[in-house]
Design an enzyme around this catalytic site. Structure first.
Site, PDB file in Angstrom:
ATOM      1  CB  ILE A 130      -0.921  -0.010   1.084  1.00  0.00           C
ATOM      2  CG1 ILE A 130      -0.208  -0.268   2.416  1.00  0.00           C
ATOM      3  CG2 ILE A 130      -1.884  -1.068   0.724  1.00  0.00           C
ATOM      4  CD1 ILE A 130      -1.130  -0.105   3.901  1.00  0.00           C
ATOM      5  CD  GLN A 137       3.217  -1.807   2.903  1.00  0.00           C
ATOM      6  OE1 GLN A 137       2.949  -1.425   1.945  1.00  0.00           O
ATOM      7  NE2 GLN A 137       2.593  -2.563   3.730  1.00  0.00           N
ATOM      8  N   GLY A 138       6.440  -0.241   0.668  1.00  0.00           N
ATOM      9  CA  GLY A 138       7.473  -0.910   0.103  1.00  0.00           C
ATOM     10  C   GLY A 138       7.830  -2.315   0.207  1.00  0.00           C
ATOM     11  CB  SER A 139       5.437  -4.871   1.788  1.00  0.00           C
ATOM     12  OG  SER A 139       4.476  -4.442   1.170  1.00  0.00           O
ATOM     13  CB  SER A 196       3.448  -2.374  12.373  1.00  0.00           C
ATOM     14  OG  SER A 196       2.783  -1.019  12.755  1.00  0.00           O
ATOM     15  NE  ARG A 197      -0.735  -9.355   9.691  1.00  0.00           N
ATOM     16  CZ  ARG A 197      -0.471 -10.255   9.033  1.00  0.00           C
ATOM     17  NH1 ARG A 197      -0.393  -9.895   7.828  1.00  0.00           N
ATOM     18  NH2 ARG A 197      -0.500 -11.570   9.424  1.00  0.00           N
ATOM     19  CE  LYS A 206      11.700  -4.751  18.059  1.00  0.00           C
ATOM     20  NZ  LYS A 206      12.014  -4.645  19.718  1.00  0.00           N
ATOM     21  CB  VAL A 220       8.979  -0.042  11.443  1.00  0.00           C
ATOM     22  CG1 VAL A 220       8.872   0.077  10.131  1.00  0.00           C
ATOM     23  CG2 VAL A 220       9.468   1.415  11.931  1.00  0.00           C
ATOM     24  CD  GLU A 260      -0.462   0.376  12.870  1.00  0.00           C
ATOM     25  OE1 GLU A 260      -1.619   0.526  12.975  1.00  0.00           O
ATOM     26  OE2 GLU A 260       0.102  -0.894  13.262  1.00  0.00           O
TER      27      GLU A 260
END
Lengths: 747, 747
Positions: free
Chosen positions: B484, B486-488, B526-527, B706, B708, B710
């Site tokens: 969305i 975030q670069g995932s 943040s998953r 871990k 990050v 939010e």
């Protein structure tokens, strides 16, 4: 008894296709999409000395022009043979997308991407090409001669591969020692698939990834070929049907002619999506055909009519590029030698380069040619022995378990029942004996055959599927195999629902998209239902195990005491619907997913066709008046779909026997590149086809099923030739039986 | 040391987005596509007595009109809570696509599908609706009163759920026995996501299947909601991003407002694809917001400053529908009580229906509200004790392994290092002591917090992935989680390449399409990197095992003596590239495929923000002049992407503190429904954000990572409020700190 197998469930693609809502590659439109035009060679053989694209590029609306000078210089094979040729054989890679030599009339010289098809076409006309014409050769017997032009430089004159040959027993000795011998020969034409949707692709190169909507019948192999051509990892190339394909019949096992790479190259150059749709003329002249050629057979039998020795020889016209040339000669020989019990068999077949468009895969894949010559020999032997053609076949056809030349076991056959029932239905005994007089004469003929249920072990041939349950218990099946019109999107759902114990209405299928599915070799070799069905069975078994283990743990019982049928789970005095169970599982973070991975065995499908024809001895016109097709397809998972396959195959077989032939002038320019001029058999030429399904329930296939997609093409032409012979006493040695040929033969 | 993890590899979506080639839902165009227009309620609360659509239907170009009278009468919850609420809680299903009661200004009354957006809008104007106006209530404290209008009939007045509460130890006793007590309260506003791409969907209903391109950030849950609304099996509903989403921030966890069901219902009615794109005004007024509300905290400490008791209470404004209301109060309480070591904690939070648009998921998900009130209490306590706010925090924050109220272990923390480094960088000690005089005063403030790495066990939260090797050794990763923004799509490829031992350049990712991927709960909490990364690790382990077992058998050695790194397989004195190996395997009908299925653990991400502000005491304007954000994200798989997340979160936090607020008139009509009137923090309001990444390498996450996404939203506003207090000596109790409020406060 089954819940869904064997039932005429309505075709899942029916609604979309009847309403026009179903999407085909021709329908795909992407934002900013350009249109490709292709400049094709007017010469059968020439060297390109220079290409000047400056005027084309200067035309308003032209965004890219591709030629051999600015395109990937990568040799490939456009068919599945690219990565499907079985070791130790290697695929013959003898083609570039654009080369500086053109080898047939229609060969690709350049392609243009423009904002409209009209501008693309106009730009093609502005490309100036200087050719050096080279001598050309069109006939394979000519091309084998030492002084023939070289279509490609090869070790053995114009031969992409060494001759295919094998022998079992000692043919020569057995033939010479036979009580009766016959020798026959035949010439077979170039037949064209004439599928409804022409070859097409829309390519969309973005970032470092390529997506191609295409008419291919094998998305995963096509992805592999494109990755090689484009110099990209296979993972970054996505090929998909959108999802429908308007027929295929083998013409797009692998690439859809060159639609995919042309669109992909132009898309990468222009940085916009590019649509490349062949028009009908291009589709006729520049995509694979059935192999034409010359066939010969020798058959020896003892006094009782038992076959002793059989040899077939053939020279097939490869055309300019190899495509499936390695495999087709093998299949032609092996399949046609695997119909009858003959202790001594031999074969020798060559495939020879010429300056015409390539021969490739087409429904039957060599088997129609091989079966035609073998059945001609069998009829000749029956005549010589004065035996009934039906009786000589019943005496000689293979029984299940008989040794044969094929590299997989002969697990089942109901061929004898097929012969009896086809003959019976057409009124064989009475009609054979009827007097043949008058200007219009009737005759009946019979032919039999055998076909495969997939390409293993002739080709690399395997499947994998994903099967998973949604949180509402509905089942999602993902397979890389397409539905090219044969109805597999319905039958595979039937297999999945039956195998898992789902309700059919809750099953969905995702197919023919390399992004949604693991590898599948695609739809060819009558394999789809059989091979993918086996793979679904494996996945369903695993999925069911996961579900039952989960329930067993909840119910504190054993999984084998629980059943799952039509969406209901029962056992240990309890029951729960699959829907409720999956919802509960979802809330416990549990998803049921299985992967099927299988290399299918193979199984023979058998068929006997009986044709009745009317020959007008004054006009030479042959009319098929009745046609009975009896098929052993193992189990008919959806009988109506099986009938559809058989009817389609017979129609194509009638065309092959009587009407269809691509004809060229002396310069290799094809004459009949349109539906006006290429004489497909139409409704007026095809009688109602009487289909008889005989189920042998083969142990290797899913619920006993075997292949059926190609079978009906195989023995149709020989049955018609036999019927014509019965009517007029002449066995013709060249098809199609055009009125001219018939009149010539009758003289 | 890693090959790809920890490296600033370029974003895979960068090229597409920079060139404009990347496709978003707004860009999707399908053949024959219609455009939706939506008629919205002008009233905050009313009953629909009648709807006359005849004039609309008669308008040329209108193909369908949907109202509550002809649409599915199915209650749903538009958020992931629909099937994600964790038992024993149940999701609150309180919404229809169209109802005969409207409950806020903007609520959906009817929708039109027409051949153009203009005609659709015109047709909406022709729909005649007769309303019976009902009394409305906008403030949750008002709505709790017995005589308030009922937004929905509920057991406890206007409460979709019972109050959320828990206690550890004995708060009351410990608070009363504390040496020092502080009590604070605060009012927080409605903040809007203001994502760049408005909510949108293109639905394509064909046959018995539905495909929906959408802006959702959770395609699988959205598929589930749509299946229920449409009365279809989930397997026949496909939801996908195309593939990009122009921001989300929680607004489309589940449905994209009602874009998907409106488009789907109209598509089924009109039998054509339908595009439903919210304009900016609709997006502002008719999609979820951050929950506004009233917050209260009590904190007790001993003489040394060690916290003894902490209670937070809250009343959040639910708006007209529940959305994520069940979960948000729990997260607000639990997370903000899990920062400090406090032996006695209690909480009590309610979420109350009113006649405004629904509160739902938004970056931080209740944690910004909870942390704001807790940090306000901590600052008040420091003041009371005359302690340095930094020191009181260093003294009280949790250490790894400390017991806390959260239902998962506190596996790691580098919070103290974050505090020290943030304070150090901003020049804390010097600046806190500096004199604050003059018209423009400077101050520094500090706030800390903790956030999750996924939603487990607050919500159903799990992942599955497919991982498979192509025949050229390239790797295909398929995950249902979106990118969305975030670069995932880049970081997940880094994880996959590292975990398997692939070359990064040969990895491809397919994401956010329910047809290509197994279930994934989506991108929220943040998953994405943490939870999907864990799942990729599991799949990669299995895939590697398959490859090494295959090689071990060929090499006659043991799998554990073979290594795979950067695409090379080595061992037993031999080596082969993954490319060659996979090609060989393909020719042997072998495909390597693995399925990952994991329910993630959880891990806390910690953060300390230090803000420096300038307060103009004459105009009331607050300007953030420096901002330091120190984050413990475990491991930064791609540090540049982590920095991007932090910068975005701080920007949103600055807006929350100083500028953003949806304001309504007395009839509930929102005033600032546009980017002109809704005061987002712009480049002019945001200083360069100084990011400090502190890596604690959490053992549970992929390569120690871990969440990050939010975090940076959580403590930004309290840091700014603290800095303002430092500058002018006033602690404001309502945000945003508009100039009016600041001037009022300074009086």
């Amino acid at each position: 008894m089954y819940n869904y197998v064997g039932k005429n469930l309505p075709r899942q693609d029916g609604y979309d296709k009847v309403t026009g809502a179903g999407r085909f590659t021709h329908d795909v439109r992407l934002p900013g999409m350009l249109h490709a035009g292709v400049l094709r060679s007017p010469h059968a053989h020439a060297k390109i000395l220079s290409i000047d694209v400056s005027a084309a590029l200067a035309l308003d609306g032209v965004k890219a022009v591709a030629t051999w000078e600015n395109s990937p210089r990568v040799l490939f094979n456009g068919s599945d043979a690219h990565t499907g040729t079985m070791p130790p054989n290697k695929p013959v890679l003898d083609q570039y997308v654009f080369d500086n030599v053109v080898r047939y009339v229609g060969d690709e010289v350049a392609a243009v991407a423009a904002v409209s098809p009209g501008i693309a076409k106009e730009a093609c006309g502005l490309i100036k090409v200087e050719y050096e014409k080279l001598p050309a050769v069109f006939d394979p017997l000519e091309a084998m001669k030492d002084d023939a032009p070289d279509v490609h430089k090869t070790e053995l004159k114009n031969s992409p591969i060494p001759p295919f040959q094998f022998e079992i027993g000692n043919f020569k000795e057995a033939y010479e020692n036979s009580d009766y011998q016959v020798e026959v020969s035949m010439k077979v034409p170039v037949q064209k698939h004439a599928q409804l949707e022409t070859n097409a692709a829309v390519a969309d190169y973005q970032g470092d990834s390529l997506t191609v909507y295409s008419t291919t019948q094998s998305v995963h192999p096509t992805k592999q070929i494109l990755a090689l051509i484009m110099g990209m990892p296979e993972s970054k190339v996505r090929v998909l049907n959108p999802p429908y394909v308007g027929g295929a019949f083998g013409v797009r096992c692998g690439l859809s002619a060159k639609a995919e790479p042309i669109a992909a190259i132009l898309s990468r150059m222009a940085n916009r999506p590019v649509r490349c749709v062949y028009d009908r003329e291009e589709d006729f002249m520049a995509s694979d055909t059935r192999h034409s050629g010359y066939l010969y057979a020798k058959l020896g039998a003892n006094k009782e009519g038992a076959f002793q020795a059989l040899e077939i020889r053939g020279v097939l016209n490869k055309g300019a590029y190899t495509s499936f040339g390695v495999e087709v000669v093998g299949v032609m020989c092996a399949m046609s030698l695997a119909i009858y019990r003959v202790p001594n068999v031999a074969c020798h077949a060559r495939t020879i380069y010429t300056n015409v468009q390539a021969g490739g895969a087409m429904r039957g894949f060599g088997n129609p040619q091989g079966t035609a010559i073998v059945e001609m020999a069998v009829d000749a032997m029956a005549k010589k022995l004065n035996m009934d053609p039906k009786e000589i076949r019943l005496m000689n056809v293979l029984n299940a378990g008989d040794p044969w030349c094929l590299p997989f076991p002969n697990t089942s056959t109901a061929l004898k029942e097929c012969i009896e029932r086809a003959a019976d239905r057409i009124g064989w005994d009475k009609k054979r004996k009827a007097a043949k007089t008058g200007a219009i004469r009737r005759g009946v003929g019979l032919a039999v055959g055998n076909h495969v249920s997939n390409a293993w072990p002739f080709c690399v041939d395997f499947d994998s599927v994903y099967l998973r349950l949604e949180a509402d218990g509905s089942l999602q099946l993902a397979t890389g195999v397409p539905d090219i019109g044969q109805g597999s999107s319905t039958t595979l759902m039937q297999v999945a629902a039956e195998a898992l114990g789902s309700e059919f209405e809750t099953v969905a299928i995702t197919f023919s998209d390399t992004a949604t599915t693991p590898f599948d070799v695609g739809s060819h070799a009558s394999r789809t239902l059989y091979a993918v069905g086996i793979c679904i069975l494996e996945a369903a078994k695993e999925l069911k195990r996961q579900v039952l283990d989960y329930v067993a743990a909840e119910w504190e019982t054993k999984a084998d005491e629980i059943t799952l049928e039509k969406g209901m789970i029962k056992g240990a005095g309890k029951e729960i619907s699959l829907r409720e169970l999956c919802h509960e599982a979802h809330l416990s973070s549990k998803e049921f997913i299985a992967v099927g991975r299988t290399t299918p065995p193979n199984a023979p499908s058998w068929h006997a066709h009986a044709a009745e024809v009317e020959v007008d001895t004054e006009t030479g016109i042959v009319r098929v008046v009745r046609f009975v097709a009896a098929h052993d397809c193992g189990t008919a998972v959806n009988p109506q779909i099986v009938e559809g396959q058989i009817e389609g195959g017979v129609a194509m077989g009638i065309g092959y026997a009587l009407r269809e032939e691509v004809v060229r002038d002396k310069n290799g320019v094809p004459y009949n590149n349109s539906f006006h001029k290429y004489m497909l058999a139409t409704a007026g030429d095809i009688p109602e086809i009487e289909t008889i399904i005989v189920e042998s329930h083969d142990g290797s296939g899913p619920f006993g099923a075997k292949g059926v997609g190609e079978s009906a093409m195989v023995p149709s032409a020989p049955a018609i030739l036999a019927a014509v012979e019965d009517a007029v006493g002449v066995r013709f040695e060249e098809i199609p039986l055009t009125p001219e040929r018939v009149l010539d033969g009758l003289k």
